[in-house]
Scaffold this active site. Structure first.
Site, PDB file in Angstrom:
ATOM      1  N   ARG A 166       1.629  -4.892  -6.836  1.00 23.49           N
ATOM      2  CA  ARG A 166       1.634  -3.436  -6.958  1.00 23.49           C
ATOM      3  C   ARG A 166       2.965  -2.973  -7.536  1.00 23.49           C
ATOM      4  NH1 ARG A 166       4.095  -0.592  -3.044  1.00 23.49           N
ATOM      5  NH2 ARG A 166       2.575   1.082  -3.169  1.00 23.49           N
ATOM      6  N   LEU A 167       2.995  -1.700  -7.889  1.00 23.54           N
ATOM      7  CA  LEU A 167       4.205  -1.054  -8.390  1.00 23.54           C
ATOM      8  C   LEU A 167       4.174   0.360  -7.839  1.00 23.54           C
ATOM      9  CD1 LEU A 167       6.657  -1.544 -10.268  1.00 23.54           C
ATOM     10  CD2 LEU A 167       5.252  -0.743 -12.169  1.00 23.54           C
ATOM     11  N   ASP A 168       5.283   0.808  -7.266  1.00 23.36           N
ATOM     12  CA  ASP A 168       5.315   2.104  -6.590  1.00 23.36           C
ATOM     13  C   ASP A 168       4.891   3.249  -7.507  1.00 23.36           C
ATOM     14  OD1 ASP A 168       6.223   0.995  -4.201  1.00 23.36           O
ATOM     15  OD2 ASP A 168       8.319   1.192  -4.780  1.00 23.36           O
ATOM     16  N   TYR A 169       4.392   4.290  -6.890  1.00 22.30           N
ATOM     17  CA  TYR A 169       3.935   5.506  -7.572  1.00 22.30           C
ATOM     18  C   TYR A 169       5.007   6.053  -8.514  1.00 22.30           C
ATOM     19  CZ  TYR A 169       2.228  10.388  -7.849  1.00 22.30           C
ATOM     20  OH  TYR A 169       1.807  11.618  -8.272  1.00 22.30           O
ATOM     21  N   SER A 184       7.546   4.397  -9.821  1.00 16.62           N
ATOM     22  CA  SER A 184       8.118   3.367 -10.689  1.00 16.62           C
ATOM     23  C   SER A 184       7.204   3.174 -11.886  1.00 16.62           C
ATOM     24  CB  SER A 184       8.288   2.050  -9.930  1.00 16.62           C
ATOM     25  OG  SER A 184       9.190   2.216  -8.845  1.00 16.62           O
TER      26      SER A 184
END
Length: 197
Positions: free
Chosen positions: A40-43, A45
């Protein structure tokens, strides 16, 4: 054969295909059935997100045991000096324990697409870019590390996961790669089996 999709996730987009709160999701930028993110990748980022329809491949990419290094370009508040960079390289102690040593270097402002909306500009506070390569993936780790050393993250772009790189993908764009599974090695009979023949 497995299919892998390299996607440039834009800022303020969830790393999932649905959301009950009306926020932007991956469904806004990629319409390929039965794929899901490997990690995943933060909102808040941006950058490289890998997606696949192969569960075993997703596991190999995202599981900590396989230690895929992740490379980030990070715009921070202020201008970190060598002592600060060395602290990040050595590992800092966060609330959930010490981080592993990281590769850290200064960067010239990279030639990447401007963020939408842009980072707020403040004339009295300089900013700098650094590259951080991590071999672990804690929640919001880069942001917590830079805040710990007094240089909060303003913009965070993941540019590589292991051998896969963002390269010139624009925000919201993606490309497909076909991965060929390695052939299993032929087993050689042990000495006892050879004697029986």
């Amino acid at each position: 054969m497995s299919s892998l999709y390299l996607l440039h996730k834009p800022y303020q987009m969830l790393s999932q295909f649905t959301d009950t709160q009306g926020r932007a999701t991956l469904a806004n930028v990629i319409d390929v059935p039965e794929i899901y993110p490997a990690g995943r990748l933060d909102y808040d980022s941006e950058g490289l997100l890998l997606l696949t329809d192969d569960g075993a491949l997703a596991h190999r990419i995202s599981h900590p045991r396989h230690k895929q290094p992740k490379t980030y370009w990070v715009q921070v508040e202020g201008a970190p000096g060598e002592t600060t960079l060395n602290a990040l390289r050595s590992g800092v102690t966060l609330k959930d324990g010490p981080t592993r040593p990281a590769q850290v270097r200064r960067l010239e402002a990279p030639g990447i697409a401007p963020r939408q909306p842009p980072v707020r500009y403040r004339e009295a506070i300089p900013t700098a870019w650094i590259e951080i390569v991590l071999n672990e993936g804690r929640n919001r780790q880069v942001r917590r590390m830079t805040a710990h050393v007094g240089h909060p993250t303003l913009r965070l772009v993941r540019v590589a996961i292991g051998p896969w790189r963002l390269d010139d993908l624009a925000p919201g764009a993606w490309r497909k790669e076909t991965l060929h599974a390695p052939r299993p090695k032929a087993r050689t009979p042990d000495k006892r089996q050879r004697r029986r023949r």
